[in-house]
Design a protein around this motif. Structure first.
Motif, PDB file in Angstrom:
ATOM      1  N   ASN A 505      -4.136  -6.326  -2.643  1.00 38.16           N
ATOM      2  CA  ASN A 505      -2.714  -6.243  -3.065  1.00 38.16           C
ATOM      3  C   ASN A 505      -2.048  -7.384  -2.077  1.00 38.16           C
ATOM      4  OD1 ASN A 505       0.168  -5.581  -2.945  1.00 38.16           O
ATOM      5  ND2 ASN A 505      -0.177  -3.352  -2.639  1.00 38.16           N
ATOM      6  N   LYS A 507       1.000  -8.345  -2.009  1.00 40.06           N
ATOM      7  CA  LYS A 507       2.341  -8.093  -1.578  1.00 40.06           C
ATOM      8  C   LYS A 507       2.192  -7.357   0.006  1.00 40.06           C
ATOM      9  CE  LYS A 507       6.684  -5.622  -2.453  1.00 40.06           C
ATOM     10  NZ  LYS A 507       7.216  -4.597  -3.342  1.00 40.06           N
ATOM     11  N   GLN A 508       1.290  -6.511   0.217  1.00 41.83           N
ATOM     12  CA  GLN A 508       1.053  -5.743   1.221  1.00 41.83           C
ATOM     13  C   GLN A 508      -0.015  -6.213   2.281  1.00 41.83           C
ATOM     14  OE1 GLN A 508       0.373  -1.800  -0.294  1.00 41.83           O
ATOM     15  NE2 GLN A 508       2.400  -1.039   0.737  1.00 41.83           N
ATOM     16  N   TYR A 512      -5.480  -1.865  -2.187  1.00 37.26           N
ATOM     17  CA  TYR A 512      -4.965  -0.394  -3.001  1.00 37.26           C
ATOM     18  C   TYR A 512      -6.197   0.561  -2.333  1.00 37.26           C
ATOM     19  CZ  TYR A 512      -2.140  -3.124  -5.732  1.00 37.26           C
ATOM     20  OH  TYR A 512      -0.933  -4.278  -6.279  1.00 37.26           O
ATOM     21  N   PRO A 523      -0.891   2.129  -4.007  1.00 41.68           N
ATOM     22  CA  PRO A 523      -0.476   0.876  -2.550  1.00 41.68           C
ATOM     23  C   PRO A 523      -0.445   1.634  -1.299  1.00 41.68           C
ATOM     24  CG  PRO A 523       1.873   1.236  -3.584  1.00 41.68           C
ATOM     25  CD  PRO A 523       0.550   2.300  -4.702  1.00 41.68           C
TER      26      PRO A 523
END
Length: 668
Positions: A505, A507-508, A512, A523
């Protein structure tokens, strides 16, 4: 003691029997007692002897040494006010005293784990608890001991009813007890003593209160039967020893064998670890703590592991996660081999049972990861021992698992042909370690492709490559087939490694947690990402791993383990308290799991080789020595500071992982 010290102590016997209580000597749990016997080891655990209520008479003054909680809210007697000290090493020891006298009590439960070829006679194998009193003083004293007894399942409380009675057969230095009810006869057991005069009485003590059960929203009241009283005249320097022992056998006269001397049998029947005694008291205590969980299961004539005391039984997943710390770190390779062999022999549908059977009962096959942990541990065992003869016998079990996962098995477990990942699709069940189900629905639904499951699957394929190649050199007549299998495993491993990138992931900068059957990623920041990085074969790139560990350090890491969910998640619950519904709801929603500290350490040391661990070991070791159950590690802790210990007070995989990664362990 100036206060009611409700920290706890634990003794075990290698068959599932145990004794436990508090430092202040009051019973605060349904599970507290001095002889909780495994009638069908390690199952059918039954409370027989709760405790001995003691009074000491010197001159005209009588001192009540006991401490009890009662359901009307009172505490009586107040014996803890005369209790001057408690020590856990080398055996649980209490000292009561005043200016002119001192009474010391020690409790021991000798180990009964059978040696190879040794028979378990009548399922009992001399199961007993030994209690010793030593008196020092300036004048003669009279010690009066009242046994408080029961015959009930260790999860339940006993209630006084007219149809429940206790027979007793008294001899010169023993009495044999057996509960009798309308529909059943209870477990016979005997109490023997080295000296004293026993007089039959017989009456109920009603309404003991167990405050720890009140906090858990469970039954908290019990009635115990007092069958009589033992009176002992003590001269200064006298010692008296008692045994509470399972079975009918007529007792022979004892000659004052001390509990301290009996304690020498504590480790004599477990295979001796080649790990040497060290100058570190904590490391040696960790070795002893590990012993408590390794037990003999009569129904399979082999070793198993109690998941935790005081209330858990032996579970497949827990046993296999604990195995490296309990049996490989300690050099108990025969125990490791026995555990792997036993679990492998029960493989069915390609699954390793999550709970073992009692005689005549079918195992429960409700775990997707137990089979994968079995493969991982077989690999670790073979790396440690190079026992290739054992690989020859166990490779067919691996093939059974491999074929079942490939073709499909229970819970719709199968390999996704598109990406090579393992997937399962069975609504309203929970077959990973985050396994709480309430009212038919999982609290943490992880149906689909959990990240740690596929990390285990990748590691399993990597082990299979090595095993097939090794076996091809041993079984030359079958080498072509084995090398063909090796090539197939290699192709699958490469495909799985590529597909593991589905979990990233960006973005993070975290993995996941799972990917649902309809391909929706979850998430939530959970520790399964760290678990995935800790396996022997890791399929994730170093750059991603370091980013995951930084997020885990920030959001999940505590001195006692990893939170099961990040605190900034709206579903986070920071306190594991209240009734069973609330506690089950919090179990995997922020609660700290101590066994995961090992996963973090292993991953951190792999990907941050030169950087020190970002937590203070001393806090965990202080918990081990001074909190909850002395000399053990709790199952879980609150997610919120100060991270109060919760759950089972002694957990196998918690102790195992602390022992496995304790700094001194790496020196051997």
């Amino acid at each position: 003691m100036k206060s009611l010290d409700r920290r706890e102590w634990l003794l075990t016997n290698g068959l599932g029997s145990f004794a436990c209580g508090t430092l202040c000597d009051a019973r605060t749990r349904t599970y507290h007692g001095w002889l909780i016997a495994a009638i069908n080891p390690p199952s059918e655990r039954t409370l027989l002897l709760s405790h001995l209520e003691a009074t000491l008479e010197i001159g005209r003054k009588t001192r009540e040494l006991g401490t009890n909680f009662w359901s009307n809210g009172t505490i009586a007697p107040l014996g803890y006010q005369l209790l001057r000290s408690f020590t856990i090493e080398p055996v649980p020891t209490w000292i009561w005293s005043e200016e002119n006298w001192q009474l010391t009590r020690q409790i021991v439960m000798p180990n009964c784990f059978p040696q190879p070829g040794e028979e378990l006679a009548n399922n009992q194998f001399d199961q007993k608890t030994v209690i010793q009193y030593d008196y020092q003083g300036k004048e003669t004293a009279i010690l009066r001991l009242k046994p408080l007894i029961a015959d009930r399942n260790f999860h339940h409380q006993q209630t006084a009813v007219p149809e429940l009675t206790f027979s007793q057969k008294v001899s010169e230095n023993s009495v044999i007890f057996q509960a009798i009810n309308q529909d059943w006869q209870g477990t016979p057991w005997q109490l023997t003593w080295s000296k004293g005069d026993y007089q039959i009485s017989g009456y109920w003590y009603w309404n003991y209160h167990y405050p720890e059960e009140t906090l858990r929203g469970l039954g908290d009241r019990e009635d115990l039967w007092c069958p009589g009283e033992l009176t002992i005249i003590l001269q200064p320097g006298d010692r008296i020893a008692l045994e509470a022992k399972l079975g009918w056998a007529e007792a022979q006269r004892r000659r004052g064998t001390g509990a301290q001397e009996n304690s020498l049998t504590r480790n004599s029947k477990l295979p001796q670890s080649p790990v040497p005694s060290t100058q570190s008291p904590i490391f040696n205590q960790l070795l002893r703590a590990a012993d408590r969980f390794i037990v003999y299961r009569h129904s399979i004539s082999g070793p198993t592991v109690i998941a935790g005391y005081p209330w858990f039984n032996d579970w497949g997943r827990d046993t296999l996660i604990a195995l490296p710390g309990l049996a490989l770190t300690t050099g108990r390779f025969e125990i490791a081999k026995g555990l792997l062999q036993t679990f492998g022999s029960y493989c069915k549908y390609g699954l390793i049972p999550n709970t073992f059977p009692d005689q005549g009962n079918e195992p429960f096959y409700n775990s997707i990861d137990a089979s994968l942990w079995w493969i991982e541990n077989l690999g670790l065992y073979l790396e440690a021992t190079e026992d290739w003869d054992f690989l020859i016998t166990q490779y067919p079990v691996f093939r059974q698992i491999y074929k079942a996962f490939s073709a499909g098995t229970l819970f719709n477990i199968h390999i996704d042909a598109e990406d090579g990942l393992l997937i399962w699709d069975a609504p309203n069940v929970a077959i990973t370690w985050m396994d709480v189900v309430i009212n038919g629905k999982p609290i943490t639904p992880r149906c689909g492709k959990p990240v740690e499951i596929n990390a285990l699957w990748y590691s399993a394929l990597c082990w299979a490559i090595k095993w097939a190649e090794k076996l091809a050199t041993i079984q030359t007549g079958n080498s072509a087939k084995l090398l063909s299998q090796r090539d197939r495993y290699f192709q699958q491993a490469e495909k799985v490694k590529k597909s593991l990138q589905k979990y990233w992931n960006p973005k993070q900068q975290y993995f996941y947690d799972t990917i649902s059957p309809n391909d929706q990623p979850d998430p939530k920041i959970r520790p399964n990402a760290v678990l995935a990085l800790s396996l022997y074969h890791c399929g994730f790139p170093s750059e991603q791993a370091r980013q995951v560990l930084q997020i885990a350090k920030e959001k999940l890491l505590t001195p006692y383990g990893l939170r099961s969910l990040a605190p900034d998640d709206p579903d986070y619950i920071g306190s594991y308290t209240g009734d069973s519904l609330y506690r089950d709801s919090a179990y995997h929603q922020g609660t700290v799991w101590s066994w995961l500290i090992g996963c973090f350490i292993n991953a951190w040391q792999r990907f941050y080789q030169t950087e020190p661990l970002p937590f203070d070991w001393q806090l965990m070791l202080d918990h081990f020595q001074n909190q909850a159950c002395l000399g053990s590690v709790s199952e879980i802790f609150d997610g919120d500071p100060p991270h109060t210990p919760q759950g089972a007070f002694a957990q196998a995989w918690s102790v195992a992982e602390v022992l496995r990664y304790f700094p001194e362990a790496n020196k051997f």
